[in-house]
Design a protein around this motif. Structure first.
Motif, PDB file in Angstrom:
ATOM      1  N   LEU A 182      -5.481   2.013   0.091  1.00  0.00           N
ATOM      2  CA  LEU A 182      -6.438   1.644  -0.947  1.00  0.00           C
ATOM      3  C   LEU A 182      -5.950   2.126  -2.297  1.00  0.00           C
ATOM      4  O   LEU A 182      -5.187   3.091  -2.398  1.00  0.00           O
ATOM      5  CB  LEU A 182      -7.804   2.281  -0.665  1.00  0.00           C
TER       6      LEU A 182
ATOM      7  N   THR B 273     -14.399   3.885  -7.396  1.00  0.00           N
ATOM      8  CA  THR B 273     -14.439   2.435  -7.194  1.00  0.00           C
ATOM      9  C   THR B 273     -13.123   1.948  -6.611  1.00  0.00           C
ATOM     10  O   THR B 273     -12.047   2.354  -7.073  1.00  0.00           O
ATOM     11  CB  THR B 273     -14.684   1.707  -8.530  1.00  0.00           C
ATOM     12  N   ALA B 274     -13.231   1.087  -5.637  1.00  0.00           N
ATOM     13  CA  ALA B 274     -12.059   0.352  -5.150  1.00  0.00           C
ATOM     14  C   ALA B 274     -12.122  -1.029  -5.777  1.00  0.00           C
ATOM     15  O   ALA B 274     -12.954  -1.862  -5.372  1.00  0.00           O
ATOM     16  CB  ALA B 274     -12.069   0.258  -3.632  1.00  0.00           C
TER      17      ALA B 274
ATOM     18  N   SER C 129      -3.843   6.391  -5.276  1.00  0.00           N
ATOM     19  CA  SER C 129      -3.200   5.505  -4.298  1.00  0.00           C
ATOM     20  C   SER C 129      -3.192   6.181  -2.943  1.00  0.00           C
ATOM     21  O   SER C 129      -2.665   7.285  -2.783  1.00  0.00           O
ATOM     22  CB  SER C 129      -1.765   5.190  -4.734  1.00  0.00           C
TER      23      SER C 129
ATOM     24  N   ILE D 207     -13.963   7.436   3.836  1.00  0.00           N
ATOM     25  CA  ILE D 207     -13.366   6.185   3.347  1.00  0.00           C
ATOM     26  C   ILE D 207     -12.523   5.568   4.449  1.00  0.00           C
ATOM     27  O   ILE D 207     -11.579   6.209   4.950  1.00  0.00           O
ATOM     28  CB  ILE D 207     -12.513   6.458   2.090  1.00  0.00           C
TER      29      ILE D 207
ATOM     30  N   GLN E 260      -7.118  -5.560  -1.278  1.00  0.00           N
ATOM     31  CA  GLN E 260      -8.353  -4.883  -0.847  1.00  0.00           C
ATOM     32  C   GLN E 260      -9.560  -5.599  -1.439  1.00  0.00           C
ATOM     33  O   GLN E 260      -9.453  -6.295  -2.464  1.00  0.00           O
ATOM     34  CB  GLN E 260      -8.347  -3.417  -1.290  1.00  0.00           C
TER      35      GLN E 260
ATOM     36  N   LEU F 174      -7.980   3.462  -5.605  1.00  0.00           N
ATOM     37  CA  LEU F 174      -9.300   3.889  -6.060  1.00  0.00           C
ATOM     38  C   LEU F 174      -9.225   4.307  -7.519  1.00  0.00           C
ATOM     39  O   LEU F 174      -8.262   4.968  -7.930  1.00  0.00           O
ATOM     40  CB  LEU F 174      -9.790   5.081  -5.227  1.00  0.00           C
TER      41      LEU F 174
ATOM     42  N   TRP G 292       0.836  -1.199   0.000  1.00  0.00           N
ATOM     43  CA  TRP G 292       0.000   0.000   0.000  1.00  0.00           C
ATOM     44  C   TRP G 292       0.873   1.252   0.000  1.00  0.00           C
ATOM     45  O   TRP G 292       0.664   2.166  -0.794  1.00  0.00           O
ATOM     46  CB  TRP G 292      -0.919  -0.016   1.229  1.00  0.00           C
TER      47      TRP G 292
END
Length: 993
Positions: free
Chosen positions: A986, A959-960, A929, A978, A967, A988, A862
């Motif tokens: 995440l 949208t993820a 990111s 979020i 994730q 996205l 991440w």
């Protein structure tokens, strides 16, 4: 092969033929050692006595264990009594319980202690396993009743035959009696038998005797190497070698200029003439390696001439040379047959030394007093020092800007403070003068004067942004000074971050107060900068020598600069002063006496080097392991990194033995659309290198001095005075540490060129670097010649520790960054407990125009993605980059515009500075990111500049995507809170419906 080879051993009262053979790894060396005597006993069960004339080179063999086995049963015989053990022979009594048969006597058994990759071979000490009754009742035969059949090494590589089979004391005495009064003897030796011992004469030389003649045979165009073995009966000083022309009977000539001696003369790694002083202590052997560079145009025939040995204060000795040149032309100067020592010519190579500009850099341009280079400019002040340095990179680091960013608030300058009144001496300068103007380098000089002092400045700027200053300060009369300082006055906007001088990479502290400590710390400067503007500075004098690195700094540390260090008076402070962040490099109080000279040299590196090539990052995916090519291609990887320690690259930093297997592999890889890079550097060198002993003959030029030890082969054949390095148990590949900057780097460049031309490598993987930017430039040139890709990636373990001298890896290797394609930083880097600024400066490469990958424990995927990084396949069991690669492909990362969280104008921000956002933008879509450095799970909200994104907020969808092990898929509204898990994040995707 050694099987079947025989020669005579002559003892005091006996002569017998002894056969040397190789055992084809037919026993366990790690418990029994690498050497054994094969003994035949023809009597009945009882006591056997054998005398083994083993002629051992190891010291104190009586302190090493003897293990005897019954050859048929492999059962160890306990009843053993060594009667006499010395270096020349062993007289051994043992119980031949099985009677008539063959027995194995192992005489160098050892065990390995320590780490598997840094073993310590410990030789077993004698043990008393004989029973008391046997020892008391055994009848010692008056003469040997068992015979030595052969001396067997576990394989040919471990054999002592013939150059490590010592002469006996009696033989040496007879030799000296034949040559009374001689100061030294010469034993010309063929290249096939490299001289290995310095403390003993080989028995082969007793048989052949000294000589003043040598003959050999070479093909046209071949580099023919040979040796002159000098045995000094008295200490020899300053031994030099001269040659005259080699001529045939009909007058054809090989000029003397085509002959050389690598021990005495050559060319340094940076293309300077090299002269070494060869001195030979009394009662020692020195191998002198010479070469004849036979012209390709040479006519066949017998060429005769003389090589003359000249020791100071002793008679010269001429050696008659006779070289038969065949009608055959050598392929590639014989370099394809390195076992003939043909590649010793490479030690003096100047290949790729021309300072031509390397892509993507542009030729230097100078107008008035300003030099322009890719993305940067440097102005020169009247005194020769930088008036200003500017960079023209956008904060995103993906392109160049027309707007300049200044690094300095005022020109770089020195202060000389008089001791008497504390006033600053006023310098007078007549301006600087251009020395050279080339596309790759511009150099200039200036002379500045003040009361009692003269300062001569020589400086140069190269196309990559490297600036070198030689500042010579000479005292014209006695001058007492309170201090001498160099001021580097940074703009605050160009000094946001810092690393070096006991600081890990990150935001610059308000105050730095640093002192020299070269015995413990590999520190002589710092980097200060922002993402798109920065400067590394390092302080040196004329005696600077690059120290060892990667676990070995303490064994060869920095030399304290006499000027800057000034005993314990020198240091560096950094802090705010007026408008500037001032780096104050001070040297303290001193008195210069008339005639004294000091060098206040310093080196600058202007960063960044070039814009980031993000498309290369998305499309070039490394697979870091030798494996089946179809399996590799199926992962989505595009480049295979072949480490050492496998079938096609078994030997560390010596990829020349199994090169045909490597070429076959690379050819197939290319047919499948894959590129292949190999591990190859110079920090250490495999003991399997053909040139091991010629290099040892150069003293400490190539191999560092050290305490020896390590794997058994090193102890048994290299003997002493080296540093044992990496070891691969599977191949029993034992490396020796390189001494630093030396002529092996010339060989390295030539070798890399040979690999490109003959094997087809697409680049190299560097695991730490033991050479400087001169060699790196040469390597990049040969790797990229004729359109070859020349991909270079650098791995470093975190060097900020005691063994490495507490230096930041990025500080240590910054001079190499202009020529790298990717970083892999690396082992012992902590991706969990360091802040974003550490990631940005020490790991990501972004402030320098690079991108990177993660290693330790698989990295943090991440946090990595905030910098465009994944880990590397298949190195970690904890992480697999393929799910991220799939996101890249599904989103279409090629051509996207990366805008990091560090860019003020980033159109996507969060409301929590501990959860920064980096975006990857393209028309109609953006990949966001997010990564958390918050101490707890948290929620964030996005602040989005929709116009800058080019997305209609009324139609936007966040949208993820579902990403395995990363994730779960979900959809968020534009103003949603979020959730972000601690230490995670995440990805996205924001698009229009």
């Amino acid at each position: 092969m050694l099987a079947g080879l025989t020669f005579s051993f002559f003892g005091a009262a006996m002569a017998q033929q002894v056969k040397y053979t190789a055992g084809n790894n037919s026993w366990d060396a790690d418990s029994l050692g690498n050497h054994r005597a094969v003994v035949n006993f023809n009597g009945n069960a009882g006591t056997a006595r054998v005398v083994i004339p083993w002629r051992r080179r190891d010291e104190h063999p009586e302190q090493k264990r003897i293990i005897i086995q019954d050859a048929q049963t492999k059962k160890k015989i306990d009843n053993v009594l060594p009667l006499t053990i010395n270096r020349e022979q062993g007289d051994i009594l043992f119980e031949a319980a099985s009677g008539k048969g063959t027995y194995y006597i192992y005489y160098l058994p050892y065990k390995n202690e320590g780490r598997s990759n840094y073993p310590k071979g410990v030789y077993l000490t004698p043990e008393n396993t004989a029973g008391n009754s046997w020892a008391k009742t055994a009848v010692i035969p008056p003469k040997p009743n068992a015979t030595l059949r052969e001396l067997e090494a576990i394989d040919t590589f471990n054999s002592f035959y013939p150059m490590e089979v010592i002469a006996t004391a009696a033989e040496e005495k007879q030799l000296l009696l034949k040559h009374p009064g001689a100061g030294y003897l010469v034993f010309p030796e063929d290249r096939a038998f490299p001289i290995r011992m310095t403390k003993d004469l080989p028995q082969r030389w007793i048989q052949q005797g000294p000589s003043q003649a040598f003959s050999g045979q070479a093909d046209k165009g071949e580099y023919y190497a040979f040796q002159l073995g000098i045995y000094a009966l008295k200490a020899l000083k300053n031994v030099t070698i001269t040659f005259n022309d080699l001529k045939t009977a009909d007058g054809k000539t090989i000029p003397a200029a085509q002959l050389n001696c690598i021990n005495t003369n050559g060319t340094t790694y940076d293309a300077k003439p090299f002269t070494a002083k060869v001195e030979v202590p009394a009662e020692t052997v020195q191998a002198i390696w010479c070469g004849i560079d036979v012209p390709a145009s040479a006519a066949p025939g017998v060429y005769k001439g003389v090589a003359t040995i000249h020791p100071d204060g002793m008679p010269a000795m001429p050696i008659r040379l006779s070289l038969t040149v065949t009608g055959k032309t050598a392929v590639n100067s014989g370099f394809n047959e390195p076992w003939k020592q043909t590649r010793l010519k490479w030690l003096n190579s100047t290949m790729a030394q021309e300072n031509t500009v390397i892509a993507p850099y542009t030729p230097l341009e100078i107008k008035d007093s300003v030099i322009s280079l890719l993305g940067r400019k440097m102005g020169i002040n009247k005194d020769g020092f930088p008036a200003q340095i500017q960079t023209f990179f956008t904060p995103e680091m993906t392109s160049l800007s027309s707007e300049a960013k200044n690094i300095f608030t005022e020109p770089v300058h020195f202060h000389f403070i008089a001791a008497a009144d504390g006033k600053d001496l006023k310098w007078k300068s007549n301006g600087w003068q251009l020395i050279t103007k080339e596309a790759g380098k511009i150099s200039w000089k200036a002379t500045n004067t003040t009361t009692g002092l003269q300062m001569d400045v020589q400086a140069s700027l190269e196309f990559d942004g490297s600036v070198d200053y030689i500042v010579k300060v000479a005292a014209l009369e006695d001058v007492a000074l309170k201090d001498i300082t160099l001021h580097l006055p940074f703009e605050k906007g160009a000094a946001k971050y810092m690393m070096g001088l006991n600081q890990k990479g990150g935001l610059r502290p308000e105050k730095i107060d640093w002192k020299w400590d070269v015995q413990h710390k590999n520190q002589d400067g710092a980097w200060l900068g922002d993402v798109n503007a920065g400067l590394q500075f390092t302080l040196r004098d004329q005696h600077y020598v690059r120290p060892l690195n990667t676990n070995f700094y303490l064994q060869k540390p920095l030399l304290l600069p006499a000027s800057w260090g000034n005993g314990d008076k020198g240091g560096i402070t950094i802090g705010e002063k007026g408008k500037a962040i001032l780096a104050n490099c001070y040297s303290g109080e001193r008195t210069l006496h008339k005639g004294d000279t000091l060098y206040f040299n310093f080196h600058l590196i202007i960063t960044p080097f070039h814009p980031i090539n993000t498309d290369f990052q998305w499309s070039t995916r490394f697979y870091h392991k030798y494996n089946n090519l179809d399996s590799i291609k199926a992962t989505g990887a595009t480049v295979v990194n072949i480490h050492h320690g496998n079938d096609i690259n078994p030997w560390i930093n010596y990829p020349f033995i199994e090169w045909k297997k490597m070429k076959d592999y690379i050819d197939v890889a290319h047919s499948k659309g894959l590129k292949v890079k190999i591990y190859n550097t110079v920090r250490e060198l495999s003991n399997h290198a053909w040139e091991t002993f010629p290099l040892r003959s150069l003293g400490h030029e190539v191999y560092s001095p050290g305490k020896g030890g390590g794997f058994s082969w090193l102890q048994e054949h290299v003997d002493s005075d080296y540093i044992a390095a990496w070891f691969v148990p599977e191949f029993k590949d034992a490396a020796i540490i390189n001494s630093g900057m030396n002529r092996w780097h010339n060989y390295y460049v030539e070798g890399m060129n040979w690999l490109v031309q003959n094997v087809g490598i697409d680049g190299i993987y560097l695991d730490d670097v033991a050479f400087d930017r001169v060699t790196m430039k040469r390597i990049k040139r040969v790797l990229t010649q004729n359109g070859h890709p020349g991909i270079i990636d650098l791995h470093s373990a975190n060097q900020y520790n005691k063994s490495d001298g507490f230096i930041n890896s990025a500080m240590l290797y910054m001079e190499h960054f202009p020529y790298l394609n990717r970083l892999w930083f690396g082992e012992y880097f902590d991706y969990e407990n360091n802040n974003p600024d550490f990631f940005l400066t020490e790991v990501s490469g972004i402030p320098f125009g690079l991108m990177g990958e993660m290693l330790q424990d698989g990295g943090n995927p991440w946090r990595g993605m905030v910098y465009g990084m994944t880990n590397r396949m298949p190195w970690s069991d904890n992480a697999d980059p393929r799910p991220i690669w799939k996101v890249w492909d599904d989103f279409g990362m090629q051509g996207t515009r990366m805008i990091g969280y560090w860019v003020d104008s980033n159109p996507v921000k969060t409301n929590n500075p501990l959860v920064p956002a980096t975006i990857y933008k393209k028309d109609g879509a953006v990949l966001v990111s997010l990564a958390s450095w918050a101490k707890e799970d948290t929620t964030i909200q996005l602040s989005i500049d929709w116009k800058a994104l080019g997305i209609d907020p009324a139609k936007a969808v966040i949208t993820a995507p579902d990403i395995r092990n990363f994730q779960q898929g979900q959809v968020f509204s534009k103003d949603a809170k979020i959730p972000v898990t601690k230490n995670k994040g995440l990805l996205l995707v924001i698009t229009n419906r």
